[in-house]
Each structure stands twice: as C-alpha cells, then as structure tokens.
Motif scaffolding. Structure first.
Motif, short mmCIF file in Angstrom:
data_model
loop_
_atom_site.label_atom_id
_atom_site.label_comp_id
_atom_site.label_asym_id
_atom_site.label_seq_id
_atom_site.Cartn_x
_atom_site.Cartn_y
_atom_site.Cartn_z
N ASN A 85 0.83 -1.20 0.00
CA ASN A 85 0.00 0.00 0.00
C ASN A 85 0.87 1.25 0.00
N VAL A 86 0.54 2.20 -0.88
CA VAL A 86 1.27 3.47 -0.87
C VAL A 86 0.35 4.63 -0.48
N LEU A 87 -0.92 4.33 -0.26
CA LEU A 87 -1.85 5.40 0.11
C LEU A 87 -1.57 5.83 1.55
N PRO A 88 -1.66 7.12 1.83
CA PRO A 88 -1.41 7.59 3.20
C PRO A 88 -2.51 7.11 4.14
N TRP A 90 -3.27 7.81 7.13
CA TRP A 90 -3.86 8.75 8.09
C TRP A 90 -4.93 9.63 7.44
N MET A 91 -5.11 9.50 6.14
CA MET A 91 -6.14 10.30 5.47
C MET A 91 -7.44 9.52 5.42
N GLN A 95 -10.83 12.74 2.14
CA GLN A 95 -9.70 13.67 2.11
C GLN A 95 -8.77 13.39 0.95
N ILE A 96 -8.53 12.11 0.67
CA ILE A 96 -7.59 11.81 -0.42
C ILE A 96 -8.24 12.16 -1.76
N TYR A 99 -7.85 15.91 -2.03
CA TYR A 99 -6.47 16.27 -2.37
C TYR A 99 -6.20 16.02 -3.85
N LYS A 126 -11.08 6.10 7.53
CA LYS A 126 -9.64 6.32 7.40
C LYS A 126 -9.07 5.20 6.53
N PHE B 6 -4.38 22.94 -1.67
CA PHE B 6 -4.76 21.57 -1.31
C PHE B 6 -3.59 20.86 -0.63
N ILE B 13 -3.64 18.28 7.72
CA ILE B 13 -4.26 17.02 8.15
C ILE B 13 -3.19 16.07 8.68
N GLU B 94 6.63 5.71 5.93
CA GLU B 94 5.31 5.08 5.85
C GLU B 94 5.01 4.59 4.44
N GLY B 95 5.84 4.98 3.47
CA GLY B 95 5.65 4.47 2.11
C GLY B 95 4.76 5.32 1.24
N SER B 96 4.21 6.41 1.78
CA SER B 96 3.31 7.22 0.97
C SER B 96 4.05 8.06 -0.07
N PHE B 99 3.07 7.46 -3.47
CA PHE B 99 1.78 8.05 -3.86
C PHE B 99 1.93 9.53 -4.18
N TRP B 100 2.63 10.27 -3.35
CA TRP B 100 2.80 11.71 -3.61
C TRP B 100 3.54 11.92 -4.92
#
Lengths: 284, 276, 123
Positions: A85-88, A90-91, A95-96, A99, A126, B6, B13, B94-96, B99-100
C-alpha cells in the motif's frame, strides 16, 4: 496507434549483480503487456525505470516524456499500483479524493465517488482502517477517475480474496476498454492474467527469456502428448520440459519440430503458465 | 484554487500537532486566567503584592504581552523545526512517498509548499494564538473593570492589535533566519532517519573541530551565529540589530549554503528512492 | 474465472459458447448480444479476444454489427445453427457411434430400442 511506452536498452546494475540487462520494448495503445518473472528477476527494477524512480542506463519514454526530468507532467497520464500500500493511512477516503481533485487536473471526483459507491468503502473511513482489497480498490478508483494513459500494476492482487480480485479485474478491463490506453501487469500468477495479455516480456535474472505478442508466442511453442514408446524420438527434439502422465507424457517443444512431432501424438496449445514454468526452470 | 492550497491542507491534516498545540495552549491559558478571575481573592492579593512593588505593576501588562509573544514564538519555532525534520522522513518511512510522487506535482512545488508551511503557515497559526490571547485580555479588561486593570495596567484594543503586528513582524525575521536551516533539514531528512540529531551533532562537531582542533574560530562563530539566530531573534529586544551583529557576510554565506541544500534536496527528491 | 480447454484458442471457445447459447434461446433472434466490454470484464479476458470471437460469428452470418449499437443476432441464426449441428451429427457423430457399436458388439436393434426408451423418458 500511438506509442505510449518505449524503453531502449535498459540496464541496471547494483554493486555486483545485474538487476536488468539490456531490456528493450515498445507498447502501443490497446496493448496489455505481461511482465513475468520470479521475485528478483528484475521486474521491480524495470518498473522503477519506467516510473522515473530508479537510476539506470538506457532510454525510457512514457507518453513521449522522460520519467525523471518530466515526472510532474508525465504523472497526469501515468499511474502505478503496487503490491504494498502506498496510500497515506492517516487520510480519510474523502480527504484523499479532495487532495487528488486539487492537484490532478484531469481528476473527476464525482466519477471516483460513483465508483466507490458501488463498493463497501465509505468516504468517512480512514484509509488505515480499510482492508488490503479495499485499498487496492480505492487506488484503482482514483486512477480510473483520472485521464491515465499508461497504468503499471505490480502484483496488484497479491493477498486479495477472490471477490476483490473479480471486482478489481472487472473495473480494470472496463476502464481499459474505454480509451486509448496501455497496461503493464507484473505478476507471477500467470494463470490469472494470461487471457488479458496481448504481449509478454519474461525476465529471468535480469535477462529477457521471452518477448513477443501472445499469438507469436503460441506459434513458437507447442505441447505434444505422446506415448512412452516415442520418448527417445522426442528427446532428439530438445524438449524444454516434460510432464509424465498415465501411459503418455506431455512434452513442451519449439515449433520447428512441429511437423515431426505431429506423427507422434496429440498436439496441444501450451498455456502461458506452462511456458513460463518451463522457461524459468530451463538451465537453472 | 491553486494546487498548493490543497497541498497545505494535506499538511495540516498530516501534522495535526501544528494546530492542536496552539489550541491547547490557548485553552490552557484561558483556564488559568479564568481561575484567577473567578477567584477574586487571589486577584486582590496579587494586586496587593504588586502594589507593594510600586512602579513594576505598570509594566506587568507589557510583561504579559511579551511573555505571550515570546512563548508563542518559541512554540512556532519548535513546531517549524519539528515539522521540517519530520515531513520528508515520514513519507519515506510510511511508504506514501510513492503516492505523492505519482501525482502531477513538481518537486519544486512540493518544496515550496513544505517551506511555506513551516515558515509562513505555522507562524501565522501561532500569531492567531497571540491575537486571541491579546484580545481576550482586552475583553477581560472591558468586562472585569477595575480589579484587573489595576493588575494588568491599561489594555487597549489597539494595543492588542499592535502586539499582534509586532509578533508577526518578528516572526517574519525569525522565518527569514530559519530559511537556510530549513533547507538543510529538508535535505538531511531525505537521507537520514535522524535528521535533527545529525544536524545538531554535526553542527557541534564542526564547531568544536574548527575552534579547538584547527583553531579556525571564524567558521565556528559562523556556525554558532547561524544556528542560534532564530532563537536570538525571538528573545532580542531589537531584532533588526541581530542581523547587523551577525553581519551581512555570514548572512550571505548562510543563504548560499541554504540554496545549495535546497538544490541537493530537490535532486534527491527527483530521483526518489524506489523500494524493491 | 472461466475454465478454458487447451485444445482450441479462446476466441474459438467463446464463439462456440455463444452459438450454444443462441441454440438454447439465451440470445433470441433480433436481440442484442452483450457488448465486448461486458464480455471481456465478465470473463477476465482481453477485449480483442472477444472481438475475434464476434468476428467469427459475423463471418458466419449469424450476427451482425449495427453501428453504434453493438452486435445483434440475425434472423434465422438459430435455424442455421441447427442445420449445422445436424450436419455435424451426421458426418462426425454417427460414424463414431457406428465404430463404438462395432467395438462393443451391440446389435443395431438393441441400440435403437435403448434410444427410443431414453427419448421417451426425456419427454
């Protein structure tokens, strides 16, 4: 048909090991490329090169853009789903989506919400609280709602249960059909993706062992189901692999022996899985 | 709306402490003030105490103002530094990050947003803390009449606004002084898992080596000046003088180094680390 | 995921599946067949494969493509398929039965009697 991906002589060397050795391929709109190989065969390195996140030798162009120096522009049309998983976490889902709608010019948030409404994923949840299958589904929904031209999937259904696999592939195929797109699927679950593919690139220890479209692939190999008496004759034909059965054996052979072998037994089309296993074992 | 808005929202957040800590402090201050107010005995005894000291009581409101401003500034500085050290590190761990990076956002914009968040938005949030605290004092002085005025001295609406503006002006200088360090932190946090430790220990080691081993004190002074400048600015009576004391050559050097750090940080970000 | 045999290419197997369904009346004459997109998503296969299968059916004049509307079963398709199956039965299956009867020494009378009995039962 426009060329969406072109990779020429991609080579990646870590200190002593060759991760990828001189891999070249092109992908047009409408093609689905299966990137096959065991762990460590070089699939991830190749994907890293396509995404512009791995230093390498060779030339890569995706949608005509350089993945490293033109990444921001390219990411309007290139997407990637990996096995981790690469999705944050905590969102929240809402919210995602918000964004993405803010930073992605072609993101259609109502489309994404519509896609999600057919799943069990609630907007207020979440991401960290979603199951693995739901996270993949969410990621795919985000991608489908953007104008993605090239999608790279790295073991996308690893750890997903059957129901999620089914919805995943259903959404994926419908999305793919609706536009001029190209798809790259890296997987070692060959059975699952075989019939989706138009092209195959098989890697073994960083080197290409098989490359081409599915039709030519089936023209390159065949299986003959022959009784044991013919064993010696078939061994002359340099069989790639064999599987002993009841009274007869199945031999995987190269197509140059086809006319010879036809007299010895029944000819069967090999599945990609059978070719994959045979080639990975060969010479190992 | 511009994408950067954004992205700032996403940072808010992600780093909730940036809004929660000032809010918590405000509520905490409110509670203390309330407890003093509703306990008029203590107000009397305090005013009694202060009246013993004569002249000092007049300065108390100013003292309170500068206390508010100083602590809000310290909180802002702390939050900024913590954020800068953490933001890239967290994405990586965390690996995000993948995604960014999959979003059509340039690395330059990402850096600009992170710097803007640390050096503009965080001080702004803390300035809101100052403003609300000042306005609260003014409001109390209006409603509570003589008791508190004798304690706080004159509190006026414009006085409250003025302290807020002064705080903002001071924080602009602090942010300017923090900019080179911010770039350094962004760069280091992309290669090290302990960016703050690396920077602090690195700075002290370099300083120590310069002054005691090579007896090259100019460089040691430079490091010391630049590292401590934000804090010095915060406590200084006349912040503009701090720049003069540090000297334009040091400032120029700091910004040059900061620019190099930024370039380095952009370069690492561009070739984002890919797991696997 | 659908089970495919390894004797024939998949598009051939899809073609036969649809033929079977037309015979069974799943797709009535004049009605629309599911879109390529839906079939591909349902069977988890490439849409080109589905298009190939449909093309085979178009070539046999069993279905037609209406621009912008998709594939439709042509009138007389079921009849045509029935004829084809009958032909196939006569030329391929009956010789097989003859061979089998010989191999197991079953007199023709017994076979016909059994055939009549089973037809009666199934009605």
């Amino acid at each position: 048909m426009s060329t969406l991906v072109s990779a020429a002589h991609i080579t990646k060397k870590y200190q002593s090991t060759m991760a990828v050795k001189d891999v070249s391929f092109e992908l047009q709109a409408g093609q689905v490329l299966g990137l096959l190989g065991h762990n460590g065969a070089g699939k991830s390195s190749l994907i890293g090169a396509l995404l512009g996140s791995l230093r390498h030798q060779g030339e890569v162009r995706v949608c005509g853009l350089n993945p490293v120096s033109q990444r921001a522009e390219l990411m309007r049309h290139l997407a990637y789903i990996s096995d981790v998983n690469v999705l944050p976490e905590w969102m929240t889902v809402a919210q995602i989506l918000r964004y993405t709608s803010g930073v992605h010019p072609s993101f259609d948030i109502s489309k994404a919400k519509e896609l999600l409404s057919s799943t069990q994923i609630a907007l207020r949840t979440k991401i960290g609280a979603l199951s693995k299958g739901m996270k993949v589904q969410l990621h795919l929904s985000i991608i489908i709602a953007t104008d993605t031209k090239v999608l790279i999937l790295d073991e996308p259904t690893l750890g997903l249960d059957l129901i999620y696999r089914d919805t995943f592939y259903r959404h994926l195929i419908e999305w793919f059909h609706d536009g001029e797109r190209a798809l790259i699927i890296a997987s070692h679950e060959v059975n699952e993706i075989e019939h989706l593919l138009t092209d195959v690139l098989m890697l073994k220890q960083g080197k290409v062992v098989l490359q081409g479209d599915m039709d030519s692939l089936h023209a390159q190999y065949f299986i003959v189901d022959a009784v044991h008496q013919h064993q010696e004759a078939i061994k002359q034909m340099a069989p790639i692999s064999s599987q002993a059965g009841l009274g007869s054996s199945k031999w995987l052979l190269r197509s140059e022996y086809r006319s010879q072998a036809e007299e010895l037994g029944e000819i069967i089309n090999p599945t990609l899985q059978e070719i994959f296993i045979a080639l990975q074992k060969e010479g190992a | 709306m511009h994408p950067s808005l954004f992205m700032l929202e996403k940072e808010l957040i992600e780093h909730k402490i940036v809004t929660r800590l000032p809010l918590f402090l405000l509520i905490f201050g409110l509670l203390i003030l309330g407890s003093i107010m509703f306990n008029s005995d203590s107000v009397n005894s305090m005013s009694l105490q202060f009246s013993y000291q004569g002249d000092l009581s007049a300065d108390f409101s100013q003292g309170l103002s500068s206390f508010i401003s100083m602590s809000a500034g310290a909180v802002s500085l702390l939050l900024s530094i913590m954020y800068l050290a953490k933001t890239f590190l967290k994405e990586r761990q965390e690996g995000s990050l993948m995604f960014w990076r999959s979003m059509p956002v340039s690395d330059a914009l990402t850096h600009a947003v992170k710097l803007g968040f640390a050096l503009i938005l965080i001080p702004l949030i803390c300035s809101a803390l100052v403003l609300s605290a000042e306005l609260l004092l003014w409001f109390i002085s209006l409603t509570n009449g003589q008791n508190l005025i004798s304690l706080l001295g004159e509190v006026s609406f414009f006085g409250a606004l003025l302290s807020w503006l002064l705080f903002m002006a001071k924080m602009i200088l602090v942010s300017l002084a923090l900019l080179p360090l911010a770039c350094l932190l962004l760069a280091v946090s992309q290669v090290s898992n302990f960016p703050l430790l690396v920077v602090v220990v690195g700075a002290y080691t370099l300083e120590f080596l310069c002054s005691y081993v090579f007896s090259f004190t100019a460089l040691a002074d430079f490091i010391d000046d630049i590292m401590s400048m934000p804090l010095t600015l915060l406590t200084a009576q006349q912040p503009l003088m701090v720049f003069a004391q540090v000297g334009w050559l040091s400032c120029l050097g700091a910004y040059l180094l900061g620019g190099l750090c930024l370039l380095f940080s952009l370069l690492i970000r561009r070739q984002g680390k890919f797991a696997g | 995921m659908t089970d495919w045999n390894d004797k024939q290419p998949i598009f051939h197997q899809i073609k036969e599946l649809i033929e079977e369904q037309i015979l069974l009346g799943v797709w009535l004459e004049g009605s629309a067949l599911p879109s390529v997109r839906v079939v591909a998503a349902d069977m988890k296969i490439n849409h080109l494969t589905v298009m190939k299968a449909y093309q085979l059916l178009v070539d046999k004049n069993l279905i037609e493509k209406k621009r912008g509307q998709g594939m439709f079963v042509l009138p007389g398709a079921a009849e045509k398929l029935k004829m084809e199956k009958k032909q196939l039965f006569l030329t391929r299956d009956i010789p097989n039965i003859v061979q089998l009867l010989k191999r197991i020494d079953m007199p023709l009378q017994d076979f016909i009697k059994e055939l009549e009995k089973q037809i009666e039962e199934s009605q």
